[in-house]
Design a protein around this motif. Structure first.
Motif, short mmCIF file in Angstrom:
data_model
loop_
_atom_site.label_atom_id
_atom_site.label_comp_id
_atom_site.label_asym_id
_atom_site.label_seq_id
_atom_site.Cartn_x
_atom_site.Cartn_y
_atom_site.Cartn_z
N ILE A 146 33.69 52.13 21.49
CA ILE A 146 33.44 52.73 22.80
C ILE A 146 32.07 53.42 22.81
O ILE A 146 31.29 53.29 23.77
CB ILE A 146 34.55 53.73 23.16
CG1 ILE A 146 35.88 52.99 23.37
CG2 ILE A 146 34.19 54.52 24.42
CD1 ILE A 146 37.06 53.92 23.56
N ALA A 147 31.77 54.17 21.75
CA ALA A 147 30.48 54.86 21.67
C ALA A 147 29.32 53.87 21.67
O ALA A 147 28.30 54.09 22.34
CB ALA A 147 30.44 55.72 20.41
N LEU A 148 29.49 52.77 20.97
CA LEU A 148 28.43 51.75 20.93
C LEU A 148 28.26 51.08 22.29
O LEU A 148 27.14 50.74 22.68
CB LEU A 148 28.75 50.70 19.86
CG LEU A 148 28.73 51.19 18.42
CD1 LEU A 148 29.06 50.05 17.47
CD2 LEU A 148 27.38 51.80 18.07
N LEU A 149 29.37 50.90 23.01
CA LEU A 149 29.27 50.30 24.34
C LEU A 149 28.50 51.22 25.28
O LEU A 149 27.64 50.76 26.06
CB LEU A 149 30.67 50.03 24.90
CG LEU A 149 30.72 49.47 26.33
CD1 LEU A 149 29.98 48.14 26.41
CD2 LEU A 149 32.16 49.32 26.79
N PRO A 190 31.47 44.75 44.86
CA PRO A 190 32.63 45.49 44.37
C PRO A 190 33.54 44.67 43.46
O PRO A 190 33.94 45.14 42.39
CB PRO A 190 33.36 45.90 45.66
CG PRO A 190 32.29 45.91 46.70
CD PRO A 190 31.35 44.81 46.32
N GLY A 191 33.88 43.45 43.88
CA GLY A 191 34.77 42.63 43.06
C GLY A 191 34.14 42.24 41.74
O GLY A 191 34.79 42.31 40.68
N ALA A 192 32.88 41.82 41.77
CA ALA A 192 32.19 41.41 40.54
C ALA A 192 32.01 42.58 39.58
O ALA A 192 32.14 42.42 38.36
CB ALA A 192 30.84 40.80 40.89
N SER A 193 31.70 43.76 40.11
CA SER A 193 31.53 44.92 39.23
C SER A 193 32.85 45.29 38.56
O SER A 193 32.88 45.69 37.39
CB SER A 193 30.98 46.11 40.01
OG SER A 193 31.89 46.53 41.01
N SER A 194 33.96 45.14 39.29
CA SER A 194 35.27 45.41 38.69
C SER A 194 35.57 44.41 37.57
O SER A 194 36.12 44.78 36.52
CB SER A 194 36.37 45.33 39.76
OG SER A 194 36.20 46.33 40.74
N GLY A 195 35.20 43.15 37.79
CA GLY A 195 35.39 42.16 36.74
C GLY A 195 34.55 42.46 35.52
O GLY A 195 35.00 42.30 34.37
N ALA A 196 33.31 42.91 35.74
CA ALA A 196 32.44 43.26 34.61
C ALA A 196 33.00 44.45 33.84
O ALA A 196 32.97 44.46 32.60
CB ALA A 196 31.04 43.59 35.13
N VAL A 197 33.53 45.43 34.55
CA VAL A 197 34.13 46.60 33.90
C VAL A 197 35.31 46.17 33.03
O VAL A 197 35.47 46.63 31.89
CB VAL A 197 34.58 47.63 34.94
CG1 VAL A 197 35.51 48.67 34.32
CG2 VAL A 197 33.37 48.33 35.55
N THR A 198 36.14 45.27 33.55
CA THR A 198 37.30 44.80 32.79
C THR A 198 36.88 44.09 31.52
O THR A 198 37.45 44.32 30.45
CB THR A 198 38.15 43.84 33.65
OG1 THR A 198 38.48 44.47 34.89
CG2 THR A 198 39.43 43.47 32.93
N ALA A 199 35.87 43.23 31.63
CA ALA A 199 35.39 42.50 30.46
C ALA A 199 34.84 43.44 29.40
O ALA A 199 35.13 43.29 28.20
CB ALA A 199 34.32 41.49 30.88
N LEU A 200 34.06 44.43 29.81
CA LEU A 200 33.49 45.38 28.86
C LEU A 200 34.59 46.22 28.20
O LEU A 200 34.52 46.51 27.00
CB LEU A 200 32.48 46.29 29.57
CG LEU A 200 31.20 45.61 30.05
CD1 LEU A 200 30.35 46.61 30.85
CD2 LEU A 200 30.40 45.04 28.89
N ALA A 201 35.58 46.63 29.00
CA ALA A 201 36.68 47.43 28.44
C ALA A 201 37.47 46.61 27.42
O ALA A 201 37.88 47.14 26.38
CB ALA A 201 37.59 47.90 29.56
#
Length: 238
Positions: free
Chosen positions: A145-148, A94-105
Motif C-alpha cells: 500500500i505504501a509503495l502504491l 467517473p466509471g473509468a476512474s472507479s475501475g482504475a481504483v479497483t484495479a490498483l486496490a
C-alpha cells in the motif's frame, strides 16, 4: 455471490484433496516462513468430530458467509476510494476512474502479496509459526500500500513536468522495482512438505487467484456502472 460460486466450484474440491492428504498422515511444513493465510482457511483437524465448525458447514454456509462479508467490506472500501478519485484521475470519467481504483486496490491488497506469500491449502504450514507468518503477510500488504501511494505521487509529479503517459510509466516502473526489492528483503515464504502433491498445491493457488479475480472484477464492474449512472442522472437533473 460470484466469488462464492467460483470458490464452491473450483476451490472446494482442491481443499478436499488437501484435507485427504493431511488425514493420511501428511506433515506440515517446518519452515518458518510458511505460506500466507489461505483463501479458504481450514483447521488442521477439519475432520475431527470435536471441530467447532464441521467440514460440511465450512464448505457451504461458512464459505458463503465469508465471501459475502469480504465482498461487502471490499466493495465499501472501493466505493469510498472511488468517490474520492472521481475528477482526480486525469481525464478519466467517473466509471473509468472507479475501475482504475479497483484495479490498483487489487494489486496493492492482493496481487503483490500473492507473488511473495502465495496461499497454501490445509496440510501446509507449521502451527508454531502461524503468528510470525501472519505478521509477515500483513506486513507485506502494508508495504505494498505504501509503495502504491508513493507510485501515485511519482505519477502526479512526473505528469506535471512532462506528458501524462510518462508519468504513468514512471509510476508503474517505480512501483514494480520497489515491490521486487521489498519482496527480496522480506522473510522468504516457506516450502511445502516434500511429499505434498505438487499439482494440488498449484491448483489451490490458481483457484485462490481465480476467486479473488472474480471478486474484484465483479466489484469493479458493479461500482463503475453504478458510479457512471449516478453521475449521468445528476447531470441530467442539473
Amino acid at each position: 455471490m460470484v466469488a462464492f460460486g467460483v470458490a464452491k466450484t473450483i476451490g472446494e474440491p482442491i481443499v478436499g484433496s488437501a484435507i485427504a492428504y493431511e488425514e493420511q498422515g501428511g506433515g506440515h511444513s517446518g519452515e518458518h516462513g510458511g505460506d500466507g493465510p489461505t483463501a479458504e482457511s481450514e483447521p488442521s483437524s477439519s475432520a475431527d468430530d470435536s471441530a467447532t465448525v464441521s467440514r460440511s458447514s465450512q464448505s457451504t454456509w461458512g464459505l458463503l458467509t465469508g465471501t459475502v462479508l469480504m465482498g461487502i467490506a471490499l466493495g465499501g472500501l472501493v466505493g469510498l476510494l472511488s468517490a474520492f478519485a472521481v475528477g482526480r484521475v486525469g481525464s478519466l470519467g467517473p466509471g473509468a476512474s472507479s475501475g482504475a481504483v479497483t484495479a490498483l486496490a487489487f494489486v496493492a491488497l492482493y496481487g503483490v502479496v500473492w507473488f511473495k506469500y502465495p496461499p497454501g491449502p490445509p496440510g501446509i504450514g507449521n502451527d508454531a509459526t502461524l503468528g510470525a507468518r501472519t505478521a509477515e503477510y500483513f506486513g507485506m500488504i502494508l508495504i505494498s500500500i505504501a509503495l502504491l501511494v508513493l507510485a501515485l505521487v511519482i505519477t502526479k509529479r512526473v505528469s506535471s513536468l512532462a506528458f501524462p503517459t510518462a508519468g504513468v510509466a514512471g509510476g508503474i516502473v517505480a512501483f514494480v522495482v520497489l515491490a521486487v526489492i521489498a519482496g527480496l528483503l522480506m522473510p522468504p515464504a516457506g516450502r511445502a512438505p516434500s511429499n505434498f502433491p505438487p499439482n494440488t498445491l498449484a491448483d489451490f493457488r490458481a483457484a485462490s487467484l481465480a476467486i479473488q479475480l472474480s471478486l474484484w472484477t465483479t466489484i469493479g464492474i458493479t461500482i463503475s456502472v453504478l458510479t457512471d449512472r449516478a453521475f449521468r442522472s445528476t447531470t441530467r437533473a442539473a
